[in-house]
Scaffold this motif. Structure first.
Motif, PDB file in Angstrom:
ATOM      1  N   THR A  59      -3.490   3.788  -7.080  1.00 28.74           N
ATOM      2  CA  THR A  59      -3.903   4.470  -5.858  1.00 28.74           C
ATOM      3  C   THR A  59      -2.705   5.135  -5.198  1.00 28.74           C
ATOM      4  O   THR A  59      -1.658   4.513  -5.028  1.00 28.74           O
ATOM      5  N   SER A  60      -2.866   6.397  -4.837  1.00 31.57           N
ATOM      6  CA  SER A  60      -1.771   7.085  -4.146  1.00 31.57           C
ATOM      7  C   SER A  60      -1.698   6.573  -2.706  1.00 31.57           C
ATOM      8  O   SER A  60      -2.712   6.243  -2.104  1.00 31.57           O
ATOM      9  N   GLY A  61      -0.503   6.501  -2.195  1.00 27.62           N
ATOM     10  CA  GLY A  61      -0.294   6.028  -0.833  1.00 27.62           C
ATOM     11  C   GLY A  61       0.182   4.592  -0.744  1.00 27.62           C
ATOM     12  O   GLY A  61       0.629   4.164   0.309  1.00 27.62           O
ATOM     13  N   GLN A 119       2.783   1.877  -0.970  1.00 25.98           N
ATOM     14  CA  GLN A 119       4.237   1.930  -0.869  1.00 25.98           C
ATOM     15  C   GLN A 119       4.895   1.211  -2.048  1.00 25.98           C
ATOM     16  O   GLN A 119       4.260   0.379  -2.695  1.00 25.98           O
ATOM     17  N   ARG A 155      -6.641   1.585   3.906  1.00 27.16           N
ATOM     18  CA  ARG A 155      -5.297   2.060   4.266  1.00 27.16           C
ATOM     19  C   ARG A 155      -4.323   1.640   3.176  1.00 27.16           C
ATOM     20  O   ARG A 155      -3.733   0.562   3.233  1.00 27.16           O
ATOM     21  N   ASN A 195      -1.360   2.463   2.583  1.00 24.39           N
ATOM     22  CA  ASN A 195       0.030   2.269   2.999  1.00 24.39           C
ATOM     23  C   ASN A 195       0.285   0.860   3.538  1.00 24.39           C
ATOM     24  O   ASN A 195       1.425   0.493   3.792  1.00 24.39           O
TER      25      ASN A 195
END
Length: 164
Positions: free
Chosen positions: A21-23, A25, A154, A156
């Motif tokens: 998943t992008s985002g 960290q 979320r 991130n």
């Protein structure tokens, strides 16, 4: 199996896993040793806190968890609970979950309340013995199906500790 897809899914014919998943960290450990992994987990916990998340768990490979449990100081005392300790395993005050689905040398730290499995169609279990000669051999064919999707609200608020 669902654990593997939630974590490592590619997104083609299966859910996109957390690791794809992008985002999400990323933090790199200081070195290849166990103490470098432990320090990187603490930095990952800080990153999650800085974006408003509360770290609820640390996901580790069982091999890494074993190495962390066996860490000792220069006089031979265990840093953690040691062989006679009881209670849940924690790292920096956060519960540790062991899973073979995450590669050794990596850890996933974060607010896992941000990851949900949403049912599209409930679990359906069908059992029947009219498959070929199952009735004669006293066998039962069982099929279980679930239609669901993984949502990461979320990304991130999750942080992957991964060697560069």
């Amino acid at each position: 199996m669902i654990e593997d897809k939630v974590l490592n899914g590619t997104g083609t014919g299966e859910p996109t896993g957390i690791l794809a998943t992008s985002g999400v960290q990323e933090v790199n450990p200081d070195g290849a040793d166990t103490m470098g992994l432990v320090k990187a987990v603490r930095r990952a916990k800080g990153r999650v806190q800085r974006v408003g998340g509360v770290t609820t768990a640390v996901l580790l490979n069982p091999e890494d968890q074993e190495e962390i449990d066996l860490l000792q100081d220069t006089t031979g005392r265990f840093y953690g609970q040691g062989p006679f300790g009881t209670g849940p395993g924690t790292l920096w005050g956060v519960p540790v979950i062991a899973s073979e689905k995450i590669p050794a040398g990596q850890a996933l730290v974060g607010d896992f309340k941000q990851v949900q499995l949403l049912d599209r169609e409930g679990l359906a279990v069908t059992a029947f013995n009219q498959h070929k000669d199952f009735a004669q051999r006293n066998l039962v064919y069982v099929r279980a199906e679930l239609r669901a999707g993984v949502v990461i609200w979320r990304p991130n608020r999750l942080c992957l500790v991964k060697a560069a």
